[in-house]
Design a protein around this motif. Structure first.
Motif, PDB file in Angstrom:
ATOM      1  N   UNK A  51       0.832  -1.205   0.000  1.00 28.16           N
ATOM      2  CA  UNK A  51       0.000   0.000   0.000  1.00 28.16           C
ATOM      3  C   UNK A  51       0.866   1.255   0.000  1.00 28.16           C
ATOM      4  N   UNK A  52       1.885   1.276   0.838  1.00 27.32           N
ATOM      5  CA  UNK A  52       2.785   2.435   0.870  1.00 27.32           C
ATOM      6  C   UNK A  52       3.533   2.577  -0.447  1.00 27.32           C
ATOM      7  N   UNK A  53       3.938   1.475  -1.039  1.00 21.95           N
ATOM      8  CA  UNK A  53       4.622   1.506  -2.326  1.00 21.95           C
ATOM      9  C   UNK A  53       3.712   2.083  -3.415  1.00 21.95           C
ATOM     10  N   UNK A  54       2.441   1.659  -3.435  1.00 22.02           N
ATOM     11  CA  UNK A  54       1.477   2.193  -4.402  1.00 22.02           C
ATOM     12  C   UNK A  54       1.304   3.701  -4.247  1.00 22.02           C
ATOM     13  N   UNK A  55       1.435   4.197  -3.024  1.00 18.89           N
ATOM     14  CA  UNK A  55       1.299   5.634  -2.756  1.00 18.89           C
ATOM     15  C   UNK A  55       2.602   6.395  -2.993  1.00 18.89           C
ATOM     16  N   UNK A  56       3.676   5.676  -3.269  1.00 20.69           N
ATOM     17  CA  UNK A  56       4.954   6.324  -3.515  1.00 20.69           C
ATOM     18  C   UNK A  56       5.710   6.695  -2.251  1.00 20.69           C
ATOM     19  N   UNK A  57       5.362   6.083  -1.139  1.00 20.64           N
ATOM     20  CA  UNK A  57       6.054   6.342   0.124  1.00 20.64           C
ATOM     21  C   UNK A  57       7.291   5.454   0.172  1.00 20.64           C
ATOM     22  N   UNK A  58       8.469   6.080   0.253  1.00 14.79           N
ATOM     23  CA  UNK A  58       9.710   5.300   0.290  1.00 14.79           C
ATOM     24  C   UNK A  58      10.521   5.537   1.570  1.00 14.79           C
ATOM     25  N   UNK A  59       9.996   6.383   2.457  1.00  9.07           N
ATOM     26  CA  UNK A  59      10.672   6.623   3.736  1.00  9.07           C
ATOM     27  C   UNK A  59       9.614   6.862   4.807  1.00  9.07           C
ATOM     28  N   UNK A  60       9.490   5.887   5.708  1.00 13.81           N
ATOM     29  CA  UNK A  60       8.509   6.009   6.787  1.00 13.81           C
ATOM     30  C   UNK A  60       8.775   4.958   7.845  1.00 13.81           C
ATOM     31  N   UNK A  61       8.362   5.264   9.066  1.00 17.11           N
ATOM     32  CA  UNK A  61       8.358   4.279  10.146  1.00 17.11           C
ATOM     33  C   UNK A  61       6.900   4.028  10.467  1.00 17.11           C
ATOM     34  N   UNK A  62       6.510   2.763  10.412  1.00 16.54           N
ATOM     35  CA  UNK A  62       5.116   2.383  10.632  1.00 16.54           C
ATOM     36  C   UNK A  62       5.026   1.484  11.855  1.00 16.54           C
ATOM     37  N   UNK A  63       4.110   1.812  12.741  1.00 16.67           N
ATOM     38  CA  UNK A  63       3.791   0.941  13.871  1.00 16.67           C
ATOM     39  C   UNK A  63       2.331   0.554  13.710  1.00 16.67           C
ATOM     40  N   UNK A  64       2.063  -0.749  13.681  1.00 18.37           N
ATOM     41  CA  UNK A  64       0.695  -1.221  13.508  1.00 18.37           C
ATOM     42  C   UNK A  64       0.331  -2.181  14.633  1.00 18.37           C
ATOM     43  N   UNK A  65      -0.866  -2.000  15.169  1.00 18.98           N
ATOM     44  CA  UNK A  65      -1.384  -2.891  16.199  1.00 18.98           C
ATOM     45  C   UNK A  65      -2.664  -3.496  15.629  1.00 18.98           C
ATOM     46  N   UNK A  66      -2.589  -4.770  15.310  1.00 16.27           N
ATOM     47  CA  UNK A  66      -3.680  -5.463  14.637  1.00 16.27           C
ATOM     48  C   UNK A  66      -4.517  -6.260  15.627  1.00 16.27           C
ATOM     49  N   UNK A  67      -5.821  -6.220  15.412  1.00 13.21           N
ATOM     50  CA  UNK A  67      -6.760  -6.992  16.228  1.00 13.21           C
ATOM     51  C   UNK A  67      -7.625  -7.876  15.334  1.00 13.21           C
ATOM     52  N   UNK A  68      -7.010  -8.443  14.295  1.00 16.80           N
ATOM     53  CA  UNK A  68      -7.728  -9.358  13.411  1.00 16.80           C
ATOM     54  C   UNK A  68      -8.369  -8.701  12.206  1.00 16.80           C
TER      55      UNK A  68
END
Length: 97
Positions: A51-68
């Motif tokens: 998703x980030x690649x499709x948006x052209x994001x090449x520099x980012x720190x992502x923190x994700x907390x998934x609940x299913x």
């Protein structure tokens, strides 16, 4: 798309994911916490990175907390957080076929 500031989207409710994005000097770093990490961790990270690649994001720190969350929810939350972090209103919500 250039990440300008920290932003987030989503919740920590069941079947959702919270995605926090902040600027980075280079590369995309994904830190994922999930209640289904062993089964789906690689897939969730793949969806975030694609998703980030499709948006052209090449520099980012992502923190994700998934609940299913389903893949479509992961993608939507990642897109929303990225647009907010880039301070962009040039929304392109359609997926590429």
């Amino acid at each position: 798309m250039k990440i300008q500031k920290a932003a987030q989207a989503g919740t920590v409710e069941s079947s959702d994911i919270i995605v926090k994005i902040e600027p980075a000097d280079a590369g995309v770093e994904v830190v994922l916490t999930s209640s289904v990490m062993q089964q789906y961790g690689k897939q969730i990270e793949k969806v975030i990175r694609e998703t980030l690649s499709e948006l052209g994001v090449d520099a980012a720190r992502v923190e994700a907390i998934d609940k299913g969350a389903l893949d479509c929810t992961v993608k939507a939350r990642t897109q929303a957080a990225a647009y907010r972090a880039a301070e962009s209103t040039d929304y392109e919500w359609r997926t590429k076929a």
